[in-house]
Design an enzyme around this catalytic site. Structure first.
Site, PDB file in Angstrom:
ATOM      1  CG  HIS A 196       2.641   0.988   3.489  1.00  0.00           C
ATOM      2  ND1 HIS A 196       2.100  -0.037   3.147  1.00  0.00           N
ATOM      3  CD2 HIS A 196       2.365   1.959   2.402  1.00  0.00           C
ATOM      4  CE1 HIS A 196       0.773  -0.076   2.380  1.00  0.00           C
ATOM      5  NE2 HIS A 196       0.884   1.381   1.745  1.00  0.00           N
TER       6      HIS A 196
HETATM    7  C1  UD1 Z   1       2.647   4.830  -2.108  1.00  0.00           C
HETATM    8  C2  UD1 Z   1       1.121   5.713  -2.390  1.00  0.00           C
HETATM    9  C3  UD1 Z   1       0.299   4.582  -1.112  1.00  0.00           C
HETATM   10  C4  UD1 Z   1       0.671   3.035  -1.314  1.00  0.00           C
HETATM   11  C5  UD1 Z   1       1.986   2.147  -1.085  1.00  0.00           C
HETATM   12  C6  UD1 Z   1       2.353   1.066  -1.665  1.00  0.00           C
HETATM   13  C7  UD1 Z   1       0.792   7.653  -2.778  1.00  0.00           C
HETATM   14  C8  UD1 Z   1       0.245   9.093  -2.082  1.00  0.00           C
HETATM   15  N1  UD1 Z   1       1.137   7.242  -1.608  1.00  0.00           N
HETATM   16  O1  UD1 Z   1       2.917   5.057  -0.952  1.00  0.00           O
HETATM   17  O2  UD1 Z   1      -1.065   4.551  -1.643  1.00  0.00           O
HETATM   18  O3  UD1 Z   1      -0.434   2.170  -0.609  1.00  0.00           O
HETATM   19  O4  UD1 Z   1       2.689   3.338  -1.787  1.00  0.00           O
HETATM   20  O5  UD1 Z   1       3.440   0.380  -1.092  1.00  0.00           O
HETATM   21  O6  UD1 Z   1       0.649   7.184  -4.206  1.00  0.00           O
HETATM   22  N2  UD1 Z   1      10.979   4.754  -1.936  1.00  0.00           N
HETATM   23  C9  UD1 Z   1      12.027   4.161  -1.613  1.00  0.00           C
HETATM   24  N3  UD1 Z   1      11.675   2.806  -2.911  1.00  0.00           N
HETATM   25  C10 UD1 Z   1      10.783   3.307  -3.652  1.00  0.00           C
HETATM   26  C11 UD1 Z   1       9.128   3.236  -3.054  1.00  0.00           C
HETATM   27  C12 UD1 Z   1       9.763   4.666  -1.966  1.00  0.00           C
HETATM   28  O7  UD1 Z   1      13.487   4.194  -0.620  1.00  0.00           O
HETATM   29  O8  UD1 Z   1      11.109   1.774  -4.566  1.00  0.00           O
HETATM   30  C13 UD1 Z   1      10.965   5.172  -0.175  1.00  0.00           C
HETATM   31  C14 UD1 Z   1      10.959   6.956  -0.573  1.00  0.00           C
HETATM   32  O9  UD1 Z   1      12.275   7.479  -0.766  1.00  0.00           O
HETATM   33  C15 UD1 Z   1       9.609   7.343   0.054  1.00  0.00           C
HETATM   34  C16 UD1 Z   1       8.570   6.476   1.106  1.00  0.00           C
HETATM   35  O10 UD1 Z   1       9.519   5.259   1.332  1.00  0.00           O
HETATM   36  O11 UD1 Z   1      10.740   8.486   0.707  1.00  0.00           O
HETATM   37  C17 UD1 Z   1       7.530   6.925   0.624  1.00  0.00           C
HETATM   38  O12 UD1 Z   1       7.163   6.397  -0.686  1.00  0.00           O
HETATM   39  P1  UD1 Z   1       6.591   7.092  -2.178  1.00  0.00           P
HETATM   40  O13 UD1 Z   1       6.347   6.488  -2.996  1.00  0.00           O
HETATM   41  O14 UD1 Z   1       6.536   8.705  -1.463  1.00  0.00           O
HETATM   42  O15 UD1 Z   1       4.818   6.760  -0.635  1.00  0.00           O
HETATM   43  P2  UD1 Z   1       4.511   5.193  -0.738  1.00  0.00           P
HETATM   44  O16 UD1 Z   1       4.661   5.299   1.024  1.00  0.00           O
HETATM   45  O17 UD1 Z   1       5.108   4.085  -0.884  1.00  0.00           O
HETATM   46  N1  UDP Z   2       3.169  -7.199  -1.183  1.00  0.00           N
HETATM   47  C1  UDP Z   2       4.711  -7.612  -1.662  1.00  0.00           C
HETATM   48  N2  UDP Z   2       5.677  -7.772  -1.383  1.00  0.00           N
HETATM   49  C2  UDP Z   2       5.766  -6.945   0.603  1.00  0.00           C
HETATM   50  C3  UDP Z   2       4.747  -6.153   0.788  1.00  0.00           C
HETATM   51  C4  UDP Z   2       3.211  -6.700  -0.176  1.00  0.00           C
HETATM   52  O1  UDP Z   2       4.759  -8.238  -2.770  1.00  0.00           O
HETATM   53  O2  UDP Z   2       7.168  -7.034   0.748  1.00  0.00           O
HETATM   54  C5  UDP Z   2       1.998  -7.212  -2.507  1.00  0.00           C
HETATM   55  C6  UDP Z   2       0.859  -8.200  -1.903  1.00  0.00           C
HETATM   56  O3  UDP Z   2       0.914  -9.525  -1.656  1.00  0.00           O
HETATM   57  C7  UDP Z   2       0.052  -7.114  -2.101  1.00  0.00           C
HETATM   58  C8  UDP Z   2       0.592  -5.408  -2.346  1.00  0.00           C
HETATM   59  O4  UDP Z   2       1.887  -6.126  -2.141  1.00  0.00           O
HETATM   60  O5  UDP Z   2      -0.380  -7.318  -2.681  1.00  0.00           O
HETATM   61  C9  UDP Z   2      -0.101  -4.334  -1.482  1.00  0.00           C
HETATM   62  O6  UDP Z   2       0.912  -2.970  -1.303  1.00  0.00           O
HETATM   63  P1  UDP Z   2       0.814  -1.698  -0.191  1.00  0.00           P
HETATM   64  O7  UDP Z   2       0.603  -3.086   0.579  1.00  0.00           O
HETATM   65  O8  UDP Z   2       1.907  -1.798  -1.043  1.00  0.00           O
HETATM   66  O9  UDP Z   2       0.204  -1.328  -0.999  1.00  0.00           O
HETATM   67  P2  UDP Z   2      -1.207  -0.754  -0.334  1.00  0.00           P
HETATM   68  O10 UDP Z   2      -1.995  -2.615  -1.265  1.00  0.00           O
HETATM   69  O11 UDP Z   2      -1.760  -0.802   1.020  1.00  0.00           O
HETATM   70  O12 UDP Z   2      -1.754  -0.018  -1.408  1.00  0.00           O
END
Ligand code: UD1
Ligand code: UDP
Length: 354
Positions: A197
């Site tokens: 991601h």
């Molecule tokens: C965010 C965090 C990142 C973390 C990640 C964990 C920041 C800067 N980034 O990134 O550090 O590792 O979460 O997963 O805070 N979206 C959906 N549904 C949701 C959430 C997101 O459709 O419930 C889509 C949004 O439309 C967006 C994209 O996913 O286009 C990215 O979501 P966003 O919350 O901006 O950042 P993440 O990549 O999830």
């Molecule tokens: N995780 C989850 N379901 C998924 C993918 C990840 O529950 O489909 C959990 C995983 O076990 C870990 C956390 O989400 O505890 C990691 O989050 P993510 O990778 O979104 O963010 P990051 O740690 O990179 O910020």
């Protein structure tokens, strides 16, 4: 009264054990959810599975640019904090809520507690690096997961008396959960698990295409299971990149227990997730990291992680090593023992009256 601010999936997993431990110690607390992650499988499922009460406030910000997310969180959070005036605001990790919460609280004079402080990738192109630096700069109390984090903070001139090495709070949740998770039947008897991601991997069309091609190559050695983050799904669709293969099972994001179970039984994980790097180190599962750097170097130096950058040839070589039992063994860092939330609460209880 202590307020917690969370916004994204990894925050919820860090929040759960701390709320539980604070409840045990009768510390009054409230939860604010910024609403950054909002899909059922990115948010609600964690509150339900991990037994976290419904947030007291949901700011409902949803998606948008970083400026939008941080700005909206700041405006809405400010209203809540001005009315409620908590004694402390706890922020977690490095997401946009962490940055927004820090800026609002420091200007209102509300002391900030940063859980998972001090991690550094030294890559300013990574949005999380900026969030971490700001949170650490203004935090009143910094709880770190590993020695390298203390070293980073001291090198930045943060005063030692604010820093507490307490261990990795994600491992608290993992330990609690491992006892409850059974070895469910999986689609494949042997498989690799994939999560992706990071914007650096999935927001660039050519990079994403190369990664998908590499995964297809790997799936000729062993099937892959790929619970896909919405960011990745949206981009694959936008660029019409197809991952059609009977050897790669793509699903929506899965709940925590399912994910931990998938991870525990995988031959290896291919990931760019920070949390998954840590969990795989704890569970001794080989972790092939599709990044050029990591803010969690301990998972590479001591754990089961290997940084691969964009070298997909090396990815295949490492998979072959793993499948022929040649891959390195790792060890679990100190204080990744399931007692981090207890240590945090002890420090809070001892210090709160002062
Ligand atoms: C965010 C965090 C990142 C973390 C990640 C964990 C920041 C800067 N980034 O990134 O550090 O590792 O979460 O997963 O805070 N979206 C959906 N549904 C949701 C959430 C997101 O459709 O419930 C889509 C949004 O439309 C967006 C994209 O996913 O286009 C990215 O979501 P966003 O919350 O901006 O950042 P993440 O990549 O999830
Ligand atoms: N995780 C989850 N379901 C998924 C993918 C990840 O529950 O489909 C959990 C995983 O076990 C870990 C956390 O989400 O505890 C990691 O989050 P993510 O990778 O979104 O963010 P990051 O740690 O990179 O910020």
């Amino acid at each position: 009264m202590i307020f917690h601010l969370v916004g994204a999936r990894p925050n919820f997993i860090k929040l759960a054990p701390l709320v539980r431990e604070m409840d045990k110690n009768k510390i009054s607390q409230k939860i604010i959810h910024s609403g950054q992650h909002f899909d059922k499988m990115m948010s609600e499922v964690f509150f339900k599975e991990l037994g976290i009460r419904k947030p007291d406030f949901n700011l409902g910000i949803h998606s948008g640019s970083h400026a939008y997310q941080v700005g909206q969180t700041m405006i809405k959070l400010n209203e809540v904090l001005v009315k409620s005036r908590p004694e402390y605001l706890v922020v977690y990790g490095d997401v946009n809520a962490t940055l927004a919460g820090t800026l609002v609280a420091v200007k209102l004079g509300i002391p900030i507690i940063h859980v998972e402080a001090g991690l550094r990738s030294f890559d300013m192109g990574m949005p999380e690096e900026i969030n971490r630096i700001v949170a650490d700069r203004f935090a009143h109390t910094l709880f770190t997961p590993s020695v390298d984090a203390n070293e980073n903070l001291l090198a930045e001139g943060i005063s030692e008396d604010k820093i507490h090495l307490v261990g990795n709070i994600m491992i608290d949740m993992l330990q609690l959960s491992l006892n409850q998770i059974t070895g469910d039947k999986k689609e494949f008897s042997e498989y690799g698990l994939v999560t992706l991601h990071r914007p650096s991997n999935v927001d660039d069309r050519l990079t994403l295409t190369s990664i998908i091609d590499a995964l297809r190559d790997i799936s000729h050695h062993i099937p892959l299971i790929f619970p896909m983050h919405p960011r990745t799904k949206i981009n694959l669709k936008k660029w019409r990149i197809s991952l059609n293969s009977s050897k790669i099972k793509i699903t929506d994001p899965v709940g925590y227990f399912d994910f931990v179970s998938l991870q525990r039984h995988a031959k290896f994980v291919i990931t760019d997730s920070g949390g998954v790097q840590e969990e795989s180190t704890f569970m001794q599962i080989p972790c092939l990291i599709l990044r050029e750097n990591t803010e969690r170097p301990i998972t590479v130096e001591r754990g089961t992680g290997t940084l691969l950058g964009y070298d997909y040839g090396l990815l295949e070589t490492k998979v072959e090593e793993i499948l022929s039992d040649q891959y390195k063994m790792g060890s679990v860092p100190e204080l990744w023992d399931g007692n981090t939330s207890k240590r945090i609460v002890k420090i809070l209880v001892d210090g709160l009256g002062q």
